[in-house]
Design an enzyme around this catalytic site. Structure first.
Site, PDB file in Angstrom:
ATOM      1  N   LEU A   6     -27.427  13.044 -79.195  1.00  0.00           N
ATOM      2  CA  LEU A   6     -27.631  13.060 -80.640  1.00  0.00           C
ATOM      3  C   LEU A   6     -26.300  13.413 -81.282  1.00  0.00           C
ATOM      4  CD1 LEU A   6     -29.123  13.327 -83.369  1.00  0.00           C
ATOM      5  CD2 LEU A   6     -29.878  15.599 -82.629  1.00  0.00           C
ATOM      6  N   ILE A   7     -25.828  12.543 -82.167  1.00  0.00           N
ATOM      7  CA  ILE A   7     -24.550  12.754 -82.838  1.00  0.00           C
ATOM      8  C   ILE A   7     -24.767  12.788 -84.346  1.00  0.00           C
ATOM      9  CG2 ILE A   7     -22.177  11.937 -83.116  1.00  0.00           C
ATOM     10  CD1 ILE A   7     -22.505  10.282 -80.597  1.00  0.00           C
ATOM     11  N   GLY A   9     -23.127  12.764 -88.314  1.00  0.00           N
ATOM     12  CA  GLY A   9     -21.956  12.278 -89.041  1.00  0.00           C
ATOM     13  C   GLY A   9     -21.309  11.054 -88.428  1.00  0.00           C
ATOM     14  N   SER A  12     -18.554   7.129 -90.073  1.00  0.00           N
ATOM     15  CA  SER A  12     -17.125   6.813 -90.002  1.00  0.00           C
ATOM     16  C   SER A  12     -16.434   7.810 -89.081  1.00  0.00           C
ATOM     17  CB  SER A  12     -16.481   6.873 -91.399  1.00  0.00           C
ATOM     18  OG  SER A  12     -16.566   8.186 -91.930  1.00  0.00           O
ATOM     19  N   GLY A  13     -15.130   7.613 -88.881  1.00  0.00           N
ATOM     20  CA  GLY A  13     -14.313   8.591 -88.176  1.00  0.00           C
ATOM     21  C   GLY A  13     -14.729   8.859 -86.750  1.00  0.00           C
ATOM     22  N   GLY A  15     -17.307  10.456 -85.470  1.00  0.00           N
ATOM     23  CA  GLY A  15     -18.709  10.195 -85.150  1.00  0.00           C
ATOM     24  C   GLY A  15     -18.968   8.732 -84.825  1.00  0.00           C
ATOM     25  N   SER A 138     -11.775  22.617 -85.180  1.00  0.00           N
ATOM     26  CA  SER A 138     -10.434  22.284 -85.642  1.00  0.00           C
ATOM     27  C   SER A 138      -9.528  23.421 -85.208  1.00  0.00           C
ATOM     28  CB  SER A 138     -10.444  22.186 -87.178  1.00  0.00           C
ATOM     29  OG  SER A 138      -9.148  22.274 -87.722  1.00  0.00           O
ATOM     30  N   TYR A 151     -12.514  26.193 -95.707  1.00  0.00           N
ATOM     31  CA  TYR A 151     -12.706  25.324 -94.545  1.00  0.00           C
ATOM     32  C   TYR A 151     -12.478  26.115 -93.256  1.00  0.00           C
ATOM     33  CZ  TYR A 151     -11.857  21.523 -91.230  1.00  0.00           C
ATOM     34  OH  TYR A 151     -11.897  20.691 -90.145  1.00  0.00           O
TER      35      TYR A 151
END
Length: 287
Positions: A6-7, A9, A12-13, A15, A138, A151
């Site tokens: 299960l992913i 997002g 795009s990018g 994901g 990140s 963030y």
């Protein structure tokens, strides 16, 4: 039976790239996104290569959509082998110039969404006595950076959340936890982050912070075009690291995705690069 994943997002990018790569590597992929109208690119990839990908609606800020998607997967497959918490959003602005609504939004998307999606999936993996939960963070989850305090705060929270779960869930229930820590991703992510710094008229926020912020943006743009020294990687590069992490016999807790990311975080992670030593120390101390 294929392992499934299960992913979140996936419009795009990273994901999107991870969905395609994992499907090509014999995974059944449940690719989820908040807005199904943004699924065109993924649908084209599915049709082109006959990929085993099912697209589902899931908004990480709304638990009912998470629960609905999870229930659908379990009804079909009876399991969830891997959860990739990928959905997130960039944000670069001073705290003083950020609205309370924006604070809620950046926290909900980047931290709370990971928590409540994990909450929905964890009981299934625990009953299976197997699983792997991978959270995309990140280097901003390890190192505070200018104009990224909100963030970074959310990503620091995901790091602590994941590390804590690993201390008491991993060994008893055979569930692996991993954090993927890019330096930067060359997608719309950075552009979206920058758009959050302008006001409703499209003008850059002014004030005493403006000269510092201008310098920050100039540096970000310069680094983006600096070739091999750039912190920015392609979504496909990150997706390949995700695949390697899933397939690893003993998946690490922490994975930096580039030499730049390693260098940027060296002072924080040198003593325990993959996070394993500290988790074991905490287990020995508390359990």
């Amino acid at each position: 039976m294929k392992k499934n994943i299960l992913i979140t997002g996936t419009s795009s990018g990273v994901g999107l790239a991870a969905s395609i790569l994992l499907a090509k590597n014999n995974y059944k992929v449940y690719a989820t996104m908040r807005n199904l109208k943004k699924s065109t690119v993924l649908k084209e990839a599915i049709a082109k290569d006959n990929l085993d990908i099912e697209i589902l609606e899931l908004d990480v800020t709304k638990y009912d959509t998470i629960e609905h998607a999870v229930n659908m997967i379990v009804e079909k497959d009876g399991k969830i082998d891997v959860l990739l918490n990928n959905a997130g959003a960039g944000f670069a602005k001073t705290l003083e110039q950020t609205s309370l609504d924006q604070i809620d939004w950046i926290t909900d998307v980047n931290y709370k969404g990971v928590v409540i999606t994990t909450k929905a999936v964890l009981p299934i993996m625990r009953k299976m006595n197997s699983g792997h939960i991978i959270n995309i963070t990140s280097i901003g989850g390890l190192v505070g950076q200018p104009f990224n305090e909100l963030y970074c705060g959310a990503k620091f929270a995901v790091e602590g959340f994941t590390e804590a779960l690993a201390t008491y869930v991993a060994k008893p229930f055979n569930i692996n936890f991993s954090l993927i820590e890019p330096g930067g991703i060359a997608t719309e992510f950075m552009n979206n982050a920058i758009t959050k710094t302008v006001d409703e008229k499209g003008e850059m926020v002014t004030g005493e912070y403006a000269p510092i912020f201008t310098k920050y943006l100039e540096g970000a743009k310069s680094r983006a075009g600096s070739g091999t020294a750039s912190p920015y990687q392609t979504p496909e590069e990150i997706a390949a690291i995700i695949l390697d992490t899933i397939n690893a016999k003993n998946p690490p807790l922490r994975v930096r995705t580039s030499e730049w990311a390693e260098n940027m975080t060296a002072l924080k992670v040198k003593a325990d690069p993959d996070g394993t030593k500290l988790v074991n120390q905490v287990i020995d101390y508390f359990l």
